[in-house]
Design a protein around this motif. Structure first.
Motif, PDB file in Angstrom:
ATOM      1  N   GLY A   1      10.683   2.583  -4.947  1.00  0.00           N
ATOM      2  CA  GLY A   1       9.482   3.344  -5.257  1.00  0.00           C
ATOM      3  C   GLY A   1       9.645   4.193  -6.509  1.00  0.00           C
ATOM      4  O   GLY A   1       8.697   4.356  -7.290  1.00  0.00           O
ATOM      5  N   LEU A   2      10.842   4.732  -6.738  1.00  0.00           N
ATOM      6  CA  LEU A   2      11.079   5.549  -7.925  1.00  0.00           C
ATOM      7  C   LEU A   2      10.998   4.723  -9.206  1.00  0.00           C
ATOM      8  O   LEU A   2      10.608   5.246 -10.263  1.00  0.00           O
ATOM      9  N   THR A   3      11.370   3.455  -9.133  1.00  0.00           N
ATOM     10  CA  THR A   3      11.210   2.612 -10.329  1.00  0.00           C
ATOM     11  C   THR A   3       9.735   2.476 -10.677  1.00  0.00           C
ATOM     12  O   THR A   3       9.364   2.477 -11.856  1.00  0.00           O
ATOM     13  N   PHE A   4       8.866   2.352  -9.679  1.00  0.00           N
ATOM     14  CA  PHE A   4       7.423   2.296  -9.933  1.00  0.00           C
ATOM     15  C   PHE A   4       6.915   3.633 -10.478  1.00  0.00           C
ATOM     16  O   PHE A   4       6.071   3.667 -11.376  1.00  0.00           O
TER      17      PHE A   4
ATOM     18  N   PHE B   1       8.511   5.904 -12.260  1.00  0.00           N
ATOM     19  CA  PHE B   1       8.889   6.120 -13.661  1.00  0.00           C
ATOM     20  C   PHE B   1       8.382   5.011 -14.583  1.00  0.00           C
ATOM     21  O   PHE B   1       8.362   5.198 -15.806  1.00  0.00           O
ATOM     22  N   ALA B   2       7.979   3.885 -14.024  1.00  0.00           N
ATOM     23  CA  ALA B   2       7.269   2.906 -14.856  1.00  0.00           C
ATOM     24  C   ALA B   2       5.924   3.480 -15.282  1.00  0.00           C
ATOM     25  O   ALA B   2       5.516   3.354 -16.451  1.00  0.00           O
ATOM     26  N   ASN B   3       5.252   4.139 -14.342  1.00  0.00           N
ATOM     27  CA  ASN B   3       3.908   4.644 -14.619  1.00  0.00           C
ATOM     28  C   ASN B   3       3.919   6.046 -15.217  1.00  0.00           C
ATOM     29  O   ASN B   3       3.034   6.377 -16.014  1.00  0.00           O
TER      30      ASN B   3
ATOM     31  N   PHE C   1      14.375   4.897 -19.417  1.00  0.00           N
ATOM     32  CA  PHE C   1      15.742   5.252 -19.022  1.00  0.00           C
ATOM     33  C   PHE C   1      15.879   5.318 -17.507  1.00  0.00           C
ATOM     34  O   PHE C   1      16.826   4.755 -16.932  1.00  0.00           O
ATOM     35  N   MET C   2      14.942   5.990 -16.843  1.00  0.00           N
ATOM     36  CA  MET C   2      15.040   6.142 -15.391  1.00  0.00           C
ATOM     37  C   MET C   2      14.843   4.813 -14.668  1.00  0.00           C
ATOM     38  O   MET C   2      15.515   4.541 -13.662  1.00  0.00           O
ATOM     39  N   MET C   3      13.922   3.979 -15.153  1.00  0.00           N
ATOM     40  CA  MET C   3      13.763   2.641 -14.557  1.00  0.00           C
ATOM     41  C   MET C   3      15.074   1.868 -14.637  1.00  0.00           C
ATOM     42  O   MET C   3      15.480   1.203 -13.681  1.00  0.00           O
ATOM     43  N   SER C   4      15.715   1.940 -15.779  1.00  0.00           N
ATOM     44  CA  SER C   4      16.972   1.215 -15.973  1.00  0.00           C
ATOM     45  C   SER C   4      18.051   1.710 -15.009  1.00  0.00           C
ATOM     46  O   SER C   4      18.762   0.910 -14.391  1.00  0.00           O
ATOM     47  N   VAL C   5      18.126   3.035 -14.848  1.00  0.00           N
ATOM     48  CA  VAL C   5      19.130   3.612 -13.952  1.00  0.00           C
ATOM     49  C   VAL C   5      18.902   3.154 -12.516  1.00  0.00           C
ATOM     50  O   VAL C   5      19.836   2.688 -11.839  1.00  0.00           O
TER      51      VAL C   5
ATOM     52  N   PHE D   1       0.831  -1.210   0.000  1.00  0.00           N
ATOM     53  CA  PHE D   1       0.000   0.000   0.000  1.00  0.00           C
ATOM     54  C   PHE D   1       0.866   1.260   0.000  1.00  0.00           C
ATOM     55  O   PHE D   1       0.624   2.193  -0.769  1.00  0.00           O
ATOM     56  N   ILE D   2       1.903   1.285   0.835  1.00  0.00           N
ATOM     57  CA  ILE D   2       2.761   2.466   0.941  1.00  0.00           C
ATOM     58  C   ILE D   2       3.525   2.709  -0.353  1.00  0.00           C
ATOM     59  O   ILE D   2       3.586   3.834  -0.867  1.00  0.00           O
ATOM     60  N   VAL D   3       4.126   1.633  -0.913  1.00  0.00           N
ATOM     61  CA  VAL D   3       4.872   1.776  -2.167  1.00  0.00           C
ATOM     62  C   VAL D   3       3.946   2.222  -3.299  1.00  0.00           C
ATOM     63  O   VAL D   3       4.294   3.085  -4.108  1.00  0.00           O
ATOM     64  N   ALA D   4       2.736   1.640  -3.357  1.00  0.00           N
ATOM     65  CA  ALA D   4       1.781   2.007  -4.404  1.00  0.00           C
ATOM     66  C   ALA D   4       1.309   3.451  -4.252  1.00  0.00           C
ATOM     67  O   ALA D   4       1.192   4.189  -5.234  1.00  0.00           O
ATOM     68  N   LEU D   5       1.050   3.861  -3.008  1.00  0.00           N
ATOM     69  CA  LEU D   5       0.513   5.198  -2.763  1.00  0.00           C
ATOM     70  C   LEU D   5       1.525   6.284  -3.110  1.00  0.00           C
ATOM     71  O   LEU D   5       1.182   7.303  -3.717  1.00  0.00           O
ATOM     72  N   PHE D   6       2.789   6.062  -2.749  1.00  0.00           N
ATOM     73  CA  PHE D   6       3.787   7.110  -2.941  1.00  0.00           C
ATOM     74  C   PHE D   6       4.662   6.907  -4.171  1.00  0.00           C
ATOM     75  O   PHE D   6       5.333   7.850  -4.603  1.00  0.00           O
ATOM     76  N   GLY D   7       4.649   5.717  -4.768  1.00  0.00           N
ATOM     77  CA  GLY D   7       5.460   5.470  -5.956  1.00  0.00           C
ATOM     78  C   GLY D   7       4.629   5.199  -7.190  1.00  0.00           C
ATOM     79  O   GLY D   7       4.747   5.882  -8.205  1.00  0.00           O
TER      80      GLY D   7
END
Length: 533
Positions: free
Chosen positions: A409-412, A414-416, A381-385, A349-355
């Motif tokens: 969380g940042l990978t999520f 920039f995925a979305n 690009f950002m997900m890869s980094v 829930f926390i990762v989904a809410l903030f990422g």
């Protein structure tokens, strides 16, 4: 490029319509399907460990119950197999029978199978899990149909200035569904903890999983039926899209009536013009004409979605295994079965809410300014980094869990705010009306093939939580994201243009591929049709 005066009146009316209530209604109706899709697909991650405690616990081994790898993969991944199958079937039917005719069937399947997934019966662990997998396959089949149909319907209803934002808003409901999956599991597990207290595994292995916990996972799965059921009536009230009625069925009068009622304006029928448009775009999917016009586009949409979903679903479905390694939740032997559900659900829930959630809506806000192409490149690009950093510095980050959580969380995000949204938008816009649903289905099915790799391969690779495996998996996923970055260059920018201009249906955008000038081609095909008639 054909001018707006050369285009059909019904298409011009849709392209230039101001944003009004029917747009919002369409977003909500289609979006609730994606809300349900995400809930049903991802809620299983919150309770799959509970299934192991309930059905695979052996007190003689001195270990917490754990689903065998192959069983875990089936429980988590079988819905993805069903989704892939449903995308192909319903995508094809959406072009052959019409979007509306098959739109309600997907909801009926989702509601029925969500309920029966929770009812899964049997006298042995094997029979219960087998029954669960059977119904989750057909649940996925219904979910699969929602992808091409919702995207196509929203795309064909929208005006050209805000079309990308509208399609992205429908898909953004997936983020709400993921949040809701974590929230529902968290609330229900907290209620069960209060009503049915249990010991930790180390204190009393047998009492660490109270028998009432068997109801918990069933309720979590069945809750997914309610949002889908609520939108069925409204889906059935939506008219067929004007573009399908005019350009595929050739019924100018019905298209003008339906869209005139929706837009609350008078629209000219233009039957002759409709027949000319229809005649000029009757080439099938498996033809040289389609290959010349859109072959590269289809390769681009399929490859980017495939590569994205390897990473995206690997992240989502392996959260329950990565969280303990990150130190965000307690180890299995430190908590009882229901507490384990609560802790995993809270972390999700926390990762989904903030990422996850903010990324979807950043796409909605910026897609018409930055464009689909730029956002997809940036996201890959950002997900890869971030994944590469997590892989290389895994041992360090494992001891700095909040920094690990931030990068994760940042990978999520920039995925979305990136390819997870734009891979849904591109295939809805690039292809002609008569094959739009099928092409979107092929692209989405390629994505689910990638998701299955995430579920069956990457998840198996990280399941035992050994550091080298998770570390290497993150580095491999960073590489797949860079491949997605490269494949994005196969796609053109589509913002601000009419669907007919993008696809070449108006005789303009793909003129370089046609040996006869489009207006002449339109007239020539129309004359041949009239002679045969």
């Amino acid at each position: 490029m054909a001018s707006s005066n050369d285009n059909l009146a019904v298409i011009n009316a849709l392209d230039t319509a101001r944003t009004q209530w029917y747009h919002i209604t369409a977003i909500v109706i289609a979006g609730m399907g994606f809300f349900t899709d995400a809930y049903d697909l991802f809620c299983i991650s919150t309770v799959s460990k509970l299934l192991g405690r309930l059905y695979y616990f052996d007190p003689t081994t001195g270990k917490t119950g754990q689903l065998p790898t192959i069983v875990n993969n089936m429980v988590v991944g079988v819905a993805l197999v069903g989704t892939l199958s449903g995308q192909l079937v319903f995508g094809w039917l959406g072009d052959k029978l019409g979007r509306k005719k098959v739109y309600g069937i997907t909801l009926i399947l989702m509601v029925t199978c969500a309920i029966f997934s929770g009812i899964s019966f049997g006298s042995t662990a094997k029979s219960v899990i087998g029954c669960l997998c059977f119904f989750r396959f057909w649940l996925g089949f219904g979910i699969g149909g929602d992808y091409p149909l919702s995207a196509t319907i929203m795309c064909e209803y929208a005006n050209k200035k805000t079309r990308g934002a509208f399609i992205a808003a429908v898909f953004a409901m997936q983020g709400v569904g993921i949040i809701f999956a974590g929230l529902v599991s968290m609330i229900l597990s907290k209620i069960f903890l209060g009503r049915f207290p249990a010991k930790s595994f180390d204190e009393e292995p047998i009492l660490s999983t109270p028998p009432q916990a068997d109801f918990l996972w069933r309720i979590v799965l069945m809750v997914g039926a309610f949002p889908a059921a609520l939108t069925y009536h409204w889906r059935m009230k939506m008219p067929e899209t004007g573009r399908y009625t005019a350009l595929v069925q050739g019924n100018a009068k019905q298209a003008a009536m339906d869209m005139g009622r929706v837009l609350e304006i008078e629209i000219e029928e233009e039957q002759d013009k409709v027949l000319q448009f229809k005649a000029a775009n009757e080439y099938p999917l498996l033809s040289n004409e389609f290959y010349k016009r859109h072959g590269v586009h289809l390769i681009g949409t399929m490859s980017t979605w495939f590569l994205l979903d390897i990473a995206f679903y690997s992240q989502n479905l392996t959260q329950k295994d990565i969280y303990p390694a990150m130190g965000l939740v307690k180890q299995a032997n430190e908590v009882n079965a229901i507490e384990e559900v609560f802790e995993n659900s809270r972390a999700m829930f926390i990762v989904a809410l903030f990422g996850t959630f903010p990324g979807y809506w950043f796409t909605v806000v910026f897609i018409e300014n930055l464009g689909r192409f730029t956002i997809q490149l940036l996201g890959f690009f950002m997900m890869s980094v971030f994944m590469l950093v997590m892989g290389i510095k895994y041992e360090y980050l494992k001891d700095h869990k909040w920094l690990f959580a931030l990068l994760y969380g940042l990978t999520f995000f920039f995925a979305n705010f990136g390819p997870n949204s734009t891979t849904f938008v591109f295939p809805a816009e690039l292809f002609p009306t008569r094959v739009r649903s099928t092409c979107h289905a092929l692209s989405a099915a390629a994505g689910k093939a990638g998701a299955m790799i995430g579920a069956f391969v990457v998840q198996s690779y990280t399941l035992d939580e050994r550091v080298p495996k998770i570390k290497h998996a993150l580095m491999v996923l960073a590489f797949t994201n860079m491949l997605g970055f490269c494949c994005t260059f196969l796609l053109p920018e589509t913002k601000g243009r009419s669907l007919e201009e993008i696809s070449g249906e108006d005789g303009g955008q793909d003129e370089r591929y046609v040996t006869v000038k489009p207006p002449a081609l339109v007239k020539e095909i129309a004359r041949k049709k009239m002679r045969r008639g």
